[in-house]
Design a protein around this motif. Structure first.
Motif, PDB file in Angstrom:
ATOM      1  N   GLN A 198       0.836  -1.180   0.000  1.00 54.70           N
ATOM      2  CA  GLN A 198       0.000   0.000   0.000  1.00 54.70           C
ATOM      3  C   GLN A 198       0.884   1.246   0.000  1.00 54.70           C
ATOM      4  O   GLN A 198       1.875   1.311   0.733  1.00 54.70           O
ATOM      5  CB  GLN A 198      -0.887   0.016   1.253  1.00 54.70           C
ATOM      6  N   PRO A 199       0.561   2.267  -0.816  1.00 52.07           N
ATOM      7  CA  PRO A 199       1.341   3.505  -0.741  1.00 52.07           C
ATOM      8  C   PRO A 199       0.940   4.319   0.489  1.00 52.07           C
ATOM      9  O   PRO A 199      -0.222   4.684   0.650  1.00 52.07           O
ATOM     10  CB  PRO A 199       0.950   4.235  -2.030  1.00 52.07           C
ATOM     11  N   VAL A 200       1.904   4.568   1.354  1.00 51.57           N
ATOM     12  CA  VAL A 200       1.711   5.496   2.466  1.00 51.57           C
ATOM     13  C   VAL A 200       2.596   6.700   2.142  1.00 51.57           C
ATOM     14  O   VAL A 200       3.818   6.606   2.165  1.00 51.57           O
ATOM     15  CB  VAL A 200       2.091   4.859   3.813  1.00 51.57           C
ATOM     16  N   PHE A 201       1.973   7.816   1.805  1.00 47.58           N
ATOM     17  CA  PHE A 201       2.711   8.955   1.262  1.00 47.58           C
ATOM     18  C   PHE A 201       3.373   9.780   2.357  1.00 47.58           C
ATOM     19  O   PHE A 201       2.816   9.983   3.432  1.00 47.58           O
ATOM     20  CB  PHE A 201       1.771   9.852   0.454  1.00 47.58           C
ATOM     21  N   GLY A 202       4.578  10.244   2.040  1.00 44.39           N
ATOM     22  CA  GLY A 202       5.302  11.160   2.906  1.00 44.39           C
ATOM     23  C   GLY A 202       5.606  12.444   2.163  1.00 44.39           C
ATOM     24  O   GLY A 202       5.596  12.487   0.925  1.00 44.39           O
ATOM     25  N   TYR A 203       5.874  13.496   2.921  1.00 39.81           N
ATOM     26  CA  TYR A 203       6.162  14.810   2.351  1.00 39.81           C
ATOM     27  C   TYR A 203       7.538  15.272   2.816  1.00 39.81           C
ATOM     28  O   TYR A 203       8.008  14.907   3.900  1.00 39.81           O
ATOM     29  CB  TYR A 203       5.133  15.837   2.822  1.00 39.81           C
ATOM     30  N   SER A 204       8.157  16.128   2.007  1.00 36.32           N
ATOM     31  CA  SER A 204       9.391  16.780   2.460  1.00 36.32           C
ATOM     32  C   SER A 204       9.518  18.142   1.807  1.00 36.32           C
ATOM     33  O   SER A 204       8.932  18.405   0.745  1.00 36.32           O
ATOM     34  CB  SER A 204      10.627  15.926   2.162  1.00 36.32           C
ATOM     35  N   VAL A 205      10.281  19.010   2.451  1.00 40.90           N
ATOM     36  CA  VAL A 205      10.660  20.296   1.883  1.00 40.90           C
ATOM     37  C   VAL A 205      12.154  20.459   2.111  1.00 40.90           C
ATOM     38  O   VAL A 205      12.646  20.229   3.216  1.00 40.90           O
ATOM     39  CB  VAL A 205       9.847  21.464   2.498  1.00 40.90           C
ATOM     40  N   LYS A 220       6.417  15.043  -2.629  1.00 47.96           N
ATOM     41  CA  LYS A 220       5.538  14.034  -2.047  1.00 47.96           C
ATOM     42  C   LYS A 220       5.877  12.709  -2.692  1.00 47.96           C
ATOM     43  O   LYS A 220       5.946  12.603  -3.927  1.00 47.96           O
ATOM     44  CB  LYS A 220       4.067  14.380  -2.295  1.00 47.96           C
ATOM     45  N   GLY A 221       6.116  11.685  -1.873  1.00 44.40           N
ATOM     46  CA  GLY A 221       6.500  10.386  -2.414  1.00 44.40           C
ATOM     47  C   GLY A 221       5.805   9.248  -1.697  1.00 44.40           C
ATOM     48  O   GLY A 221       5.413   9.371  -0.535  1.00 44.40           O
ATOM     49  N   ALA A 222       5.656   8.142  -2.403  1.00 44.58           N
ATOM     50  CA  ALA A 222       4.955   6.978  -1.870  1.00 44.58           C
ATOM     51  C   ALA A 222       5.934   6.020  -1.208  1.00 44.58           C
ATOM     52  O   ALA A 222       6.936   5.633  -1.808  1.00 44.58           O
ATOM     53  CB  ALA A 222       4.199   6.260  -2.979  1.00 44.58           C
ATOM     54  N   ARG A 223       5.637   5.649   0.017  1.00 48.40           N
ATOM     55  CA  ARG A 223       6.391   4.593   0.686  1.00 48.40           C
ATOM     56  C   ARG A 223       5.650   3.277   0.447  1.00 48.40           C
ATOM     57  O   ARG A 223       4.510   3.126   0.889  1.00 48.40           O
ATOM     58  CB  ARG A 223       6.477   4.855   2.191  1.00 48.40           C
ATOM     59  N   PRO A 224       6.257   2.312  -0.227  1.00 49.66           N
ATOM     60  CA  PRO A 224       5.574   1.033  -0.477  1.00 49.66           C
ATOM     61  C   PRO A 224       5.613   0.170   0.776  1.00 49.66           C
ATOM     62  O   PRO A 224       6.617  -0.447   1.107  1.00 49.66           O
ATOM     63  CB  PRO A 224       6.392   0.416  -1.611  1.00 49.66           C
ATOM     64  N   MET A 225       4.494   0.109   1.501  1.00 48.68           N
ATOM     65  CA  MET A 225       4.493  -0.484   2.835  1.00 48.68           C
ATOM     66  C   MET A 225       3.642  -1.748   2.901  1.00 48.68           C
ATOM     67  O   MET A 225       2.531  -1.807   2.365  1.00 48.68           O
ATOM     68  CB  MET A 225       3.972   0.551   3.842  1.00 48.68           C
ATOM     69  N   LEU A 226       4.188  -2.769   3.559  1.00 49.80           N
ATOM     70  CA  LEU A 226       3.425  -3.976   3.879  1.00 49.80           C
ATOM     71  C   LEU A 226       2.760  -3.788   5.236  1.00 49.80           C
ATOM     72  O   LEU A 226       3.277  -3.064   6.088  1.00 49.80           O
ATOM     73  CB  LEU A 226       4.356  -5.191   3.883  1.00 49.80           C
ATOM     74  N   PRO A 227       1.628  -4.435   5.478  1.00 51.72           N
ATOM     75  CA  PRO A 227       0.871  -4.120   6.690  1.00 51.72           C
ATOM     76  C   PRO A 227       1.567  -4.462   7.997  1.00 51.72           C
ATOM     77  O   PRO A 227       1.328  -3.808   9.017  1.00 51.72           O
ATOM     78  CB  PRO A 227      -0.419  -4.934   6.520  1.00 51.72           C
ATOM     79  N   ASP A 228       2.448  -5.466   8.007  1.00 48.38           N
ATOM     80  CA  ASP A 228       3.068  -5.866   9.276  1.00 48.38           C
ATOM     81  C   ASP A 228       4.412  -5.214   9.530  1.00 48.38           C
ATOM     82  O   ASP A 228       4.962  -5.333  10.621  1.00 48.38           O
ATOM     83  CB  ASP A 228       3.190  -7.389   9.364  1.00 48.38           C
ATOM     84  N   GLY A 229       5.009  -4.549   8.539  1.00 47.89           N
ATOM     85  CA  GLY A 229       6.225  -3.789   8.790  1.00 47.89           C
ATOM     86  C   GLY A 229       7.462  -4.197   8.022  1.00 47.89           C
ATOM     87  O   GLY A 229       8.012  -3.399   7.247  1.00 47.89           O
ATOM     88  N   PRO A 230       8.001  -5.416   8.212  1.00 48.31           N
ATOM     89  CA  PRO A 230       9.255  -5.779   7.538  1.00 48.31           C
ATOM     90  C   PRO A 230       9.096  -5.885   6.030  1.00 48.31           C
ATOM     91  O   PRO A 230       7.985  -6.109   5.520  1.00 48.31           O
ATOM     92  CB  PRO A 230       9.590  -7.159   8.142  1.00 48.31           C
ATOM     93  N   PRO A 231      10.203  -5.767   5.295  1.00 48.96           N
ATOM     94  CA  PRO A 231      10.153  -5.999   3.850  1.00 48.96           C
ATOM     95  C   PRO A 231      10.055  -7.486   3.544  1.00 48.96           C
ATOM     96  O   PRO A 231      10.115  -8.330   4.454  1.00 48.96           O
ATOM     97  CB  PRO A 231      11.495  -5.434   3.373  1.00 48.96           C
ATOM     98  N   VAL A 232       9.922  -7.812   2.274  1.00 51.13           N
ATOM     99  CA  VAL A 232       9.950  -9.198   1.804  1.00 51.13           C
ATOM    100  C   VAL A 232      11.234  -9.394   1.009  1.00 51.13           C
ATOM    101  O   VAL A 232      11.480  -8.709   0.020  1.00 51.13           O
ATOM    102  CB  VAL A 232       8.730  -9.519   0.927  1.00 51.13           C
TER     103      VAL A 232
END
Length: 448
Positions: free
Chosen positions: A297-304, A383-395
């Motif tokens: 799921q994309p969880v978006f973050g922001y930066s300046v 603004k960028g998408a963090r590709p996140m799995l629901p439980d946390g660790p990567p695969v």
């Protein structure tokens, strides 16, 4: 072995480098015209293993709900929540169970420490000169903030980390530029943690990978993976994207910027001994026809990011390294002659629509702690998408389909986990024992 890597963010480039250094014949396929053009472009830059932790944690659902009606909230719900997002939230909620959280936290912490060691090793051995600084200070505005942070501090102690709890005066010795008008109760300081320019590192490592024979095919969209003992890729040309041109603040020389012209517009197919998918959110569509369903799921973050003033009025008032405002979950990072402020977790958002309140929170936190130090009129907002799995660790590791391997789902910790993940996957592909345990990081944990 002849190996294909799909994706040229920090995950794909570190993977390609490790494989190339091992002597494999490696080709990287990237749909954009350069490396680090999407999720790796302008992240906070923190490499802090102690703070790499699953977002699925006990008590987190209540915290998320409490943030929804706040003007300066660390978590936001966008206007595009669909059934896929709701299904992901259900799996995330289930993963917040204490036993699941503790297991995933330990796995991520172990991987993060190994990854930081590998990052330091590569930086020193290859003489990679990218913007970086040492030390991360977490700012706690009130006694309540400290009380809320104490369980996390105890958890770090259980994992063998030893951050220092500082009073306000000691925090100001670490970061003398902190605004004395902003209330500060305490801080948590990790002197061994780092902040670094992920994008600049990725460009430098791409150059080192190319020196080891790794080929990069840009503007190359992988449309389909053909599984098998000799897996294949169907690749088409993508249009030139003007966003791939380097912005003014970059220190990367133009000659090092790997923009290439598109190749043939017709679809072509190539065969390999192994295909490694590092395509972030694009991995879902590539893997689904193979029967591999990942709850990404994309969880978006922001930066300046803005230049520092460096004038007499603001002399010694800028940040030295990296800070985290615990209340707002916003990071302030010193990157050479610039400052970057990054934060927010937006669920159900869109890449092409920015939330003005999220940007306002970043501005507020910088103004609270370091007022006036940046040239805001020259700021680059992202603004960028963090590709996140629901439980946390990567695969990491085999996909379960012949010839196809995975290195994805790092969420907001991709920069902190990239070098370690790449080394583990390269060893697994070669059939060698991995330097640290890889249990719990495979796709099998998501098939329950």
């Amino acid at each position: 072995m002849r190996v294909a890597v799909i994706g040229a963010g920090v995950i794909g480039v570190t993977t390609a480098y490790e494989l190339g250094a091992d002597g494999h014949d490696v080709t990287v396929f990237e749909r954009r015209g350069t490396v680090a053009a999407e999720s790796s472009f302008a992240n906070a830059g923190l490499v802090a293993p102690g703070y790499v932790s699953p977002w699925a944690a006990p008590g987190m659902p209540g915290k998320v709900l409490s943030h929804l009606w706040r003007a300066h909230a660390p978590v936001r719900i966008g206007m595009h929540v669909d059934l896929s997002t709701l299904g992901w939230l259900w799996q995330w909620w289930r993963a917040c169970e204490p036993q699941t959280y503790r297991a995933n936290r330990a796995r991520m912490h172990r991987l993060a420490h190994f990854s930081r060691e590998r990052l330091h090793e590569l930086t020193q051995r290859l003489h990679l000169d990218f913007e970086r600084a040492e030390g991360v200070l977490v700012l706690l505005r009130s006694p309540r903030d400290l009380a809320m942070a104490e369980p996390g501090i105890r958890a770090l102690a259980e994992l063998g980390a030893a951050p220092q709890v500082l009073d306000a005066a000691a925090c100001r010795l670490v970061e003398p530029g902190l605004n004395p008008q902003t209330p500060l109760h305490a801080g948590v300081y990790s002197k061994d943690d780092d902040v670094g320019n992920c994008r600049e590192f990725t460009h430098l490592l791409r150059r080192e990978a190319a020196r080891r024979g790794v080929r990069f095919r840009f503007y190359a969209q992988v449309e389909r993976i053909v599984a098998g003992v000799r897996p294949g890729l169907v690749v088409v040309r993508t249009p030139i994207d003007p966003r791939d041109q380097p912005p003014a603040p970059s220190r990367v020389n133009a000659s090092d910027w790997p923009i290439t012209q598109p190749g043939n517009a017709d679809a072509t197919e190539a065969r390999f001994d192994a295909v490694i998918v590092c395509a972030a959110l694009g991995s879902r569509e590539l893997l689904r026809p193979l029967g591999v369903k990942l709850p990404l799921q994309p969880v978006f973050g922001y930066s300046v990011t803005a230049p520092l003033r460096h004038d007499e009025q603001h002399l010694h008032r800028e940040p030295r390294a990296a800070l985290m405002d615990e209340r707002y979950k916003v990071a302030i990072s010193r990157l050479g002659n610039r400052v970057r402020v990054a934060g927010s977790a937006e669920i159900g958002g869109r890449a092409d629509r920015s939330d003005a309140s999220a940007q306002a929170t970043l501005d507020k936190v910088l103004d609270d702690w370091f007022p006036g130090v940046s040239r805001r009129s020259q700021a680059q907002r992202w603004k960028g998408a963090r590709p996140m799995l629901p439980d946390g660790p990567p695969v990491l590791g085999p996909s379960g389909v012949d010839g196809v391997w995975l290195n994805l789902g790092h969420g907001g910790s991709g920069w902190a986990l990239a070098c370690g993940s790449a080394r583990l996957v390269a060893d697994a592909v070669a059939g060698r024992p991995t330097p640290i345990a890889i249990d719990g990081l495979g796709i099998e944990r998501l098939r329950g």
